[in-house]
Design a protein around this motif. Sequence first.
Motif, mmCIF file in Angstrom:
data_model
loop_
_atom_site.group_PDB
_atom_site.id
_atom_site.type_symbol
_atom_site.label_atom_id
_atom_site.label_comp_id
_atom_site.label_asym_id
_atom_site.label_seq_id
_atom_site.Cartn_x
_atom_site.Cartn_y
_atom_site.Cartn_z
ATOM 1 N N UNK A 26 0.823 -1.258 0.066
ATOM 2 C CA UNK A 26 0.170 0.002 -0.132
ATOM 3 C C UNK A 26 0.804 1.445 -0.148
ATOM 4 N N UNK A 27 0.174 2.290 -0.295
ATOM 5 C CA UNK A 27 1.091 3.713 -0.383
ATOM 6 C C UNK A 27 1.518 4.383 0.800
ATOM 7 N N UNK A 28 1.223 3.550 2.121
ATOM 8 C CA UNK A 28 1.648 4.002 3.192
ATOM 9 C C UNK A 28 2.971 3.820 3.435
ATOM 10 N N UNK A 29 3.535 2.547 2.557
ATOM 11 C CA UNK A 29 4.788 2.076 2.727
ATOM 12 C C UNK A 29 5.885 2.736 1.827
ATOM 13 N N UNK A 30 5.320 3.775 1.349
ATOM 14 C CA UNK A 30 6.326 4.705 0.205
ATOM 15 C C UNK A 30 7.298 5.573 1.546
ATOM 16 N N UNK A 31 6.867 5.695 2.623
ATOM 17 C CA UNK A 31 7.823 6.123 3.576
ATOM 18 C C UNK A 31 8.087 5.166 4.614
ATOM 19 N N UNK A 32 7.719 3.968 4.268
ATOM 20 C CA UNK A 32 8.024 2.877 5.296
ATOM 21 C C UNK A 32 8.889 1.599 4.806
ATOM 22 N N UNK A 33 8.296 0.575 4.411
ATOM 23 C CA UNK A 33 8.992 -0.591 4.081
ATOM 24 C C UNK A 33 9.673 -0.396 2.641
ATOM 25 N N UNK A 34 9.040 0.177 1.790
ATOM 26 C CA UNK A 34 9.806 0.558 0.531
ATOM 27 C C UNK A 34 11.188 1.216 0.770
#
Length: 1013
Positions: free
Chosen positions: A626-634
């Motif tokens: 999901x797009x929340x992972x842009x600043x997270x897991x990605x």
Amino acid sequence: MLLCRVSAVSQTLARWGRRSQRGGGGLLLHRALSFTSSRWQDVSSGEGSAQPAEAASAQRLYRDTVLLPRTDFPMKLTGQKLLERELEIQKECGFADLYSWQRERKVKKEFCLHDGPPYANGDPHVGHALNKILKDIRNRFEMLRGRQVHYIPGWDCHGLPIELKALGEMGTSGLSPLQIRQKARAFAEAAIARQKAAFQRWGVMADWDQCYYTYDGAYEAAQLKVFQEMHSKGFIYQDYKPIFWSPSSRTALAEAELEYNADHVSRAIYATFPLITLPPKIASEILLLTGLESVSVLVWTTQPWTIPANQAVCYMPNAQYSVLKRADNSQLLLVATERAASVAALLGTELESVGTFTGSQLEGGICKHPTIPDKEVPLLPANHVTMAKGTGLVHTAPAHGMEDYSVASQFKLSVECMVDEDGKFTELAGPELQNLSVMTEGTDKVISMLKDCGALVKEEQCVHSYPYDWRTKQPVVIRPSKQWFINTASLKEKAKDALQKVRVLPESARGSLLAMLDRRTYWCISRQRSWGVPIPVFYHRETGDPLINKHTVSHIATLFKEKGSDCWWELPIETLLPAEVLKKDNGSGPVTDYVRGVDILDIWFDSGASWAAVLEDSRADAYVEGKDQIGGWFQSSLLTSVAVRNKAPYKSLVVHGFAVSEKGEKMSKSVGNVVDPDAVINGGKVSMPAYGADVLRWWVAESNVFSEVQIGPSALNSARDGIGKLRNTLKFLLGNLQGFDPRVQAVDPKEMHYIDQYMLHLLREYSIKVTDAYSEFDAGRAIRVLQAFIARDVSSLYFSIIKDRLYCDPKDSLGRRSCQTVLEEVLDGVTRSIAPILPHLAEEVYLHAPGHDQGETLFKSGWIKSSSVWRRPGLEEAVEGACAIRDSFLSSIPGKNAAQYDLTVAIEPGLLFELMESLQEEPSSTTSQLVELMMVARVNLTSKLPRDLPSDALLSHGTFLINLEGGVIREDSAYSIAVVPTSAARCPRCRRYTAESADCLCPRCQSAVSQAH
């Protein structure tokens, strides 16, 4: 014949090209015809409209000779029967063993989708369903087309949310770290079990006994190896600097652990800092302009509690600043010229400009701190000062602001922390403020102190975006603390370069990824909690100096791999830091001079190192989150991999949206709009039928996953209806393949009717389009391609044309077997194409389909098997030319039954005439392929219309443009059509108008009935 003519035109043509345009009535309109299945329902039921008794009797007599569809494949499955059937199929078709089977087969290519670990802190929700099903659709597609899929599901098991939920109301009082960890582990294991069971029920393909968990010793050891590599390269260091701190969680937070509350309300203030030393460059000028009156610097802040920690006031060097005189009390204020009008409006008074200077001329000015006697603060230049709000002069507290800290580093300012771990003022703030919570009563007191000393100019409420702890939903503060950091500034350019080589879907997400990298100058990776991987560092008892190197970390990693990270608290220091390891570091003194650290690693570092534990040296083909992972897991995965391996851990990133309610609202238990995936499958208590797993999967596939994905009754009913229409088509296909075995009864494409060959051509085009859609992670496009193919090409065009031949030709005739061969290919192609999305339905169809042995499963038999042989010279032009003529004919008899007419088609000699001749060699016919395509009683094919046409004949004209091989062969052909009611009688068996009388079978039906007996 056509092919001879083509050869004569150009012997070099290897194939016929697709037409690029059409003229006149030549556009192929796949419209639903009046000649529908109702005709055959009449035959089977014996019912008809206004017909003589003897005709109805004759129809009943021949009813059993019509080969109508027969299959035990159910038209509809609902309720408990649907749920039981899905579970039966999972068991019968080996869903649980499929992943292991495909890993053991020998194939040339691998497809690796690395699973981002869901958090093990609760029940499965629709966000999980969206993510896991989206991944499974791609994995099943890749497996079907012959790739070996590498997909190991994982869980993120550490961290504060799990720790807090595990402890519940107990809190941490009286519990040792090991007791806390024991409870947290048990909580995580229970959550994992629930989530795993749900993922299996959704049909997600994996080896569920071989997952990865961030609390496994082997995983933790791989993580420490990454930590050690980054530390040895200088990317990890310890420092004392401001970080986001959550008083509600009593721990440091990283940027990725924040939620920004756009509706946060702060008590913003305007306060004065009196100038006690005028800037040397303009001191004389100010004195000349103001006399002996003092000038105060006006600052604005939304965090009044930070005023006691002020060390400077910053200005923008290139901006203009003015000394302004208040009309209401003659006070002199220094404000940015650009902000003067806004400040005047705010204060409700006129401000007269006394003098204007550039920011750089303010250098050397010194102010008096408003609340701390004898404290002086300098005016300093800073690039972070903006003119968007406030006064253009920024109150600077290095202990409580990232940009403020940068100023302090540059000018060697003090960074004293006045706030403790509970978010309260310490004794450094003075007796009036000590023990007051900075965000509440501490703010009240500071404002009161500013008012008492006359420094408060204005107070206002400010609604703005403010960081909150994403777990406790409480505001955070910025405070300095000794923590461990990753220097992301030194990794940033490498990470950007690596990201340029990564494919991002949608491409628009790339900008967000780069912006996140730009914003992050350092990453705080230490946490002050118990449930996580301990940072493998020892501290000297006396000096507090950290001891950490490749020898100590490698030793700890070995212990973690064998015993798990609990051993950090269980084992004595002599085992964790044996003398020989200390000696390798040239350490002085005994092991007992050291104590183990108590901080744990940020869980984003936990999960960000998953590539090391799961992928090892390889790169994943895709990360899908999901797009929340842009600043997270990605990002954490990228930074750790670039630091250690100089490359991104992924070749492509797929960024999907969030699941929201049908009103577009975020799901919330308090609002009552949460959709439970278990209720979707098994039925809910309130008006939620049991939809089954395939409906949930269709919802995921049909959605535009690159935006917000809405779910609710409308979306789920739409998914159910889509599957229902598909079942209807599949049932028709299966019903007409009763008794047909393609392994021995299939007809060679070269011997087929043209419309049958054309259908294979369309099927080949369909297979190419649907394959492309899946390859682009666009299951929604795959569904749209499927629906268009079935509605337009299969149902409206092909089914309506071939039903007469299928039902009424002799059972084993070449024409009927030709048709069944195509139906079997269409069934097989459609079933395989829906399999990634609807594995339960696909396997159910495969169990009923002909052509394979019992026990075979679709997923072990490969992708759509289209053939280049299905593309034949002249085929497309012949059929589409006929359909263009048919469209002109149908438009001349709106609302009428085409079967009741004779058609005369006149075409000038040329390619179009030869194309039609390939469909009907004789001048007049009731049984030719052209007749079948036109769906009329008789077709007369001629080069010109006869002169003696009946007076009631309907005439129409059109043109058809043949454009082949990019215009090498190009011919615009005109045609004319004459339509007259047929004089033939309706056959009581096939109900075509081809019989001599109403009680007499037509020649074709006579032959079919005699063969049947």
